[in-house]
Design a protein around this motif. Structure first.
Motif, PDB file in Angstrom:
ATOM      1  N   MET A  28     -21.582  -4.416   9.002  1.00 36.68           N
ATOM      2  CA  MET A  28     -20.470  -3.619   8.509  1.00 36.68           C
ATOM      3  C   MET A  28     -20.525  -3.521   6.986  1.00 36.68           C
ATOM      4  O   MET A  28     -20.324  -2.492   6.395  1.00 36.68           O
ATOM      5  CB  MET A  28     -19.164  -4.280   8.945  1.00 36.68           C
ATOM      6  CG  MET A  28     -18.078  -3.319   9.345  1.00 36.68           C
ATOM      7  SD  MET A  28     -18.569  -2.080  10.559  1.00 36.68           S
ATOM      8  CE  MET A  28     -18.174  -2.921  12.077  1.00 36.68           C
ATOM      9  N   ASN A  29     -20.821  -4.676   6.351  1.00 36.80           N
ATOM     10  CA  ASN A  29     -20.825  -4.666   4.890  1.00 36.80           C
ATOM     11  C   ASN A  29     -21.962  -3.838   4.306  1.00 36.80           C
ATOM     12  O   ASN A  29     -21.880  -3.390   3.181  1.00 36.80           O
ATOM     13  CB  ASN A  29     -20.841  -6.099   4.352  1.00 36.80           C
ATOM     14  CG  ASN A  29     -19.458  -6.715   4.547  1.00 36.80           C
ATOM     15  OD1 ASN A  29     -18.500  -5.987   4.763  1.00 36.80           O
ATOM     16  ND2 ASN A  29     -19.357  -8.027   4.490  1.00 36.80           N
ATOM     17  N   ARG A  30     -23.027  -3.646   5.093  1.00 37.12           N
ATOM     18  CA  ARG A  30     -24.115  -2.780   4.628  1.00 37.12           C
ATOM     19  C   ARG A  30     -23.597  -1.357   4.411  1.00 37.12           C
ATOM     20  O   ARG A  30     -24.005  -0.660   3.495  1.00 37.12           O
ATOM     21  CB  ARG A  30     -25.240  -2.754   5.672  1.00 37.12           C
ATOM     22  CG  ARG A  30     -26.244  -3.861   5.538  1.00 37.12           C
ATOM     23  CD  ARG A  30     -27.679  -3.346   5.456  1.00 37.12           C
ATOM     24  NE  ARG A  30     -28.066  -2.491   6.561  1.00 37.12           N
ATOM     25  CZ  ARG A  30     -28.358  -2.944   7.799  1.00 37.12           C
ATOM     26  NH1 ARG A  30     -28.285  -4.219   8.069  1.00 37.12           N
ATOM     27  NH2 ARG A  30     -28.731  -2.106   8.740  1.00 37.12           N
ATOM     28  N   ARG A  31     -22.679  -0.960   5.296  1.00 36.72           N
ATOM     29  CA  ARG A  31     -22.124   0.392   5.161  1.00 36.72           C
ATOM     30  C   ARG A  31     -21.250   0.487   3.919  1.00 36.72           C
ATOM     31  O   ARG A  31     -21.293   1.475   3.196  1.00 36.72           O
ATOM     32  CB  ARG A  31     -21.291   0.738   6.391  1.00 36.72           C
ATOM     33  CG  ARG A  31     -22.097   0.696   7.642  1.00 36.72           C
ATOM     34  CD  ARG A  31     -21.221   0.939   8.828  1.00 36.72           C
ATOM     35  NE  ARG A  31     -21.905   0.508  10.019  1.00 36.72           N
ATOM     36  CZ  ARG A  31     -21.330   0.381  11.190  1.00 36.72           C
ATOM     37  NH1 ARG A  31     -20.050   0.641  11.322  1.00 36.72           N
ATOM     38  NH2 ARG A  31     -22.020  -0.024  12.219  1.00 36.72           N
ATOM     39  N   LEU A  32     -20.473  -0.566   3.696  1.00 41.02           N
ATOM     40  CA  LEU A  32     -19.626  -0.606   2.497  1.00 41.02           C
ATOM     41  C   LEU A  32     -20.514  -0.534   1.252  1.00 41.02           C
ATOM     42  O   LEU A  32     -20.231   0.227   0.321  1.00 41.02           O
ATOM     43  CB  LEU A  32     -18.794  -1.899   2.506  1.00 41.02           C
ATOM     44  CG  LEU A  32     -17.949  -2.183   1.264  1.00 41.02           C
ATOM     45  CD1 LEU A  32     -16.935  -1.071   1.031  1.00 41.02           C
ATOM     46  CD2 LEU A  32     -17.236  -3.537   1.405  1.00 41.02           C
ATOM     47  N   GLU A  33     -21.596  -1.296   1.278  1.00 37.53           N
ATOM     48  CA  GLU A  33     -22.507  -1.285   0.120  1.00 37.53           C
ATOM     49  C   GLU A  33     -23.102   0.097  -0.120  1.00 37.53           C
ATOM     50  O   GLU A  33     -23.229   0.541  -1.258  1.00 37.53           O
ATOM     51  CB  GLU A  33     -23.645  -2.295   0.334  1.00 37.53           C
ATOM     52  CG  GLU A  33     -23.214  -3.728   0.028  1.00 37.53           C
ATOM     53  CD  GLU A  33     -24.197  -4.747   0.580  1.00 37.53           C
ATOM     54  OE1 GLU A  33     -25.384  -4.386   0.780  1.00 37.53           O
ATOM     55  OE2 GLU A  33     -23.780  -5.891   0.826  1.00 37.53           O
ATOM     56  N   LYS A  34     -23.470   0.770   0.985  1.00 32.38           N
ATOM     57  CA  LYS A  34     -24.019   2.129   0.858  1.00 32.38           C
ATOM     58  C   LYS A  34     -23.018   3.035   0.146  1.00 32.38           C
ATOM     59  O   LYS A  34     -23.378   3.810  -0.735  1.00 32.38           O
ATOM     60  CB  LYS A  34     -24.268   2.709   2.261  1.00 32.38           C
ATOM     61  CG  LYS A  34     -25.699   2.680   2.733  1.00 32.38           C
ATOM     62  CD  LYS A  34     -25.804   3.668   3.883  1.00 32.38           C
ATOM     63  CE  LYS A  34     -26.880   3.308   4.858  1.00 32.38           C
ATOM     64  NZ  LYS A  34     -26.817   4.116   6.093  1.00 32.38           N
ATOM     65  N   LEU A  35     -21.773   2.937   0.583  1.00 31.40           N
ATOM     66  CA  LEU A  35     -20.723   3.769  -0.014  1.00 31.40           C
ATOM     67  C   LEU A  35     -20.517   3.388  -1.474  1.00 31.40           C
ATOM     68  O   LEU A  35     -20.357   4.257  -2.338  1.00 31.40           O
ATOM     69  CB  LEU A  35     -19.415   3.606   0.781  1.00 31.40           C
ATOM     70  CG  LEU A  35     -18.212   4.373   0.236  1.00 31.40           C
ATOM     71  CD1 LEU A  35     -18.459   5.876   0.245  1.00 31.40           C
ATOM     72  CD2 LEU A  35     -16.950   4.061   1.044  1.00 31.40           C
ATOM     73  N   GLN A  36     -20.533   2.087  -1.747  1.00 29.28           N
ATOM     74  CA  GLN A  36     -20.324   1.647  -3.132  1.00 29.28           C
ATOM     75  C   GLN A  36     -21.450   2.131  -4.044  1.00 29.28           C
ATOM     76  O   GLN A  36     -21.214   2.475  -5.190  1.00 29.28           O
ATOM     77  CB  GLN A  36     -20.162   0.124  -3.177  1.00 29.28           C
ATOM     78  CG  GLN A  36     -18.793  -0.282  -2.616  1.00 29.28           C
ATOM     79  CD  GLN A  36     -18.556  -1.776  -2.595  1.00 29.28           C
ATOM     80  OE1 GLN A  36     -19.484  -2.534  -2.316  1.00 29.28           O
ATOM     81  NE2 GLN A  36     -17.333  -2.188  -2.858  1.00 29.28           N
TER      82      GLN A  36
END
Ligand code: GLY
Ligand code: MN
Ligand code: MN
Length: 367
Positions: free
Chosen positions: A1-9
């Motif tokens: 899940m956090n990989r997606r957040l990182e992508k967005l960031q």
């Protein structure tokens, strides 16, 4: 899940935005959230929340019904509590403050999803300069990561099992609604938490209506029955399958057998043409041309399919985005002859590094 957040960031770091606000839109059914972007970025699946994402921080703003779930589902997000009796914008301003975004920093909102009335309130109350950023998260959602594909594969496996069970129950006298009930019950039994859309069961002449409203019509021997259904599975990923079957007790007509054969061949031809880099128009065109060359072009009245993921119709830029590895799409040609009957056959496919994998392995009809 956090990989997606990182992508967005990473996207935010490249843009002039200091933050992005992402809101769940509550639907009439309060347990049915209506913004899969929140689920995608945070893992939170409840029905009330606003996310504030900055280049290096993430906040989830929600009310007391969801404090516990926000903590357990939205890993790595800081919880900002909405207070009863106070406007949501009070808490969003608190989050903006905690993020160091006071004054009039440019903060994105999803103009393609945010209700106009909420936008007006945000514009009036928030300590931010709101910027329309439609499609930022949708663009990330177009191509699935291996963990997402694994979830969709599992969803399709369970859904194919539902088909195998239901096809054995089909008999003359059963109503469309009774068939749908068997489908829905078995979807739950095999792990779905919801339907990805209301199950379609279309029999006899009703099968010529692509999105027929399932009714109390009784099935008759030899006629086609289009069954189009799918589940939402834990984690939020959807399946979407269509199989056309024939009611036992009489030979299906020669016409319907011919139509079935052409639709199945068109489904297979499109799948075989799929490899990384193909554009949607080309993929759709393969099935369309196949059907047209056999004289049924005007009876294939809809697109070949759509992207599939957290929504049954997932976001995808069909004109500009190539069908690259990680694209999950449906392959659902159909022929619909008014007053006579119709056939649709739908599979869910994932584009791989060197071709395509069929996820819905439910068998086709054998005459
Ligand atoms: N009935 C929804 C779909 O197959 O796209
Ligand atoms: Mn479908
Ligand atoms: Mn579909």
């Amino acid at each position: 899940m956090n990989r997606r957040l990182e992508k967005l960031q990473r996207q935010l770091q490249k843009s002039r935005l200091k933050g992005l606000l992402v809101k769940v839109n509550e639907s009439g059914q309060s347990t049915q959230p209506n913004n899969q972007n929140v689920l995608y970025i945070s893992g939170f699946a409840g029905s009330t929340a606003v996310l504030l994402i900055t280049a290096d921080k993430a906040f989830i703003i929600t009310d007391a019904r969801y404090f516990a779930r926000a903590k357990s589902e939205a890993k790595g997000f800081r919880l900002v509590k909405m207070e009863r009796g106070k406007k949501a914008t009070v808490s969003i301003n608190q989050a903006l403050e905690q993020a160091g975004l006071t004054g009039k920093s440019p903060v994105g909102f999803e103009g393609n999803r945010l209700p106009y009335q909420v936008y007006q309130e945000w514009k009036k109350d928030l300590q931010a300069n709101l910027v329309n950023t439609s499609g930022l998260i949708e663009r990330l959602r177009q191509y699935k990561e291996p963990d997402e594909i694994a979830e969709i594969r599992q969803a399709c496996k369970a859904t194919s099992r539902v088909y195998a069970e239901v096809v054995r129950l089909i008999k003359p006298g059963m109503t469309e609604n009774e068939v749908a009930l068997e489908i829905d019950m078995r979807l739950r039994k095999h792990g779905a938490v919801d339907n990805s859309f209301s199950s379609i069961v279309a029999s006899g002449p009703n099968s010529a209506v692509p999105h027929h409203a399932t009714s109390d019509r009784k099935l008759k021997p030899g006629e086609p029955v289009v069954m189009d259904f799918g589940g939402v599975f834990p984690g939020g990923y959807c399946s979407d399958i269509t199989r056309t079957v024939f009611v036992p007790g009489k030979q299906p007509s020669a016409k319907m057998r011919e139509v079935y054969k052409i639709v199945l061949e068109a489904n297979q031809a499109a799948r075989k043409a799929l490899k990384p880099g193909v554009m949607w128009k080309e993929y759709d065109g393969v099935a369309r041309q196949y059907i047209a060359e056999r004289g049924y072009g005007k009876y294939f009245t809809h697109g070949l399919g759509h992207s599939l993921g957290l929504e049954a119709h997932d976001p995808f830029d069909y004109e500009k985005s190539p069908l690259a590895a990680g694209t999950v799409i449906t392959d659902e040609p159909g022929i619909y002859i008014d007053g006579v009957g119709g056939v649709r056959i739908e599979d869910d496919l994932v584009v791989t590094d060197d071709g395509v994998e069929r996820l819905t392995m439910a068998p086709y009809w054998r005459f």
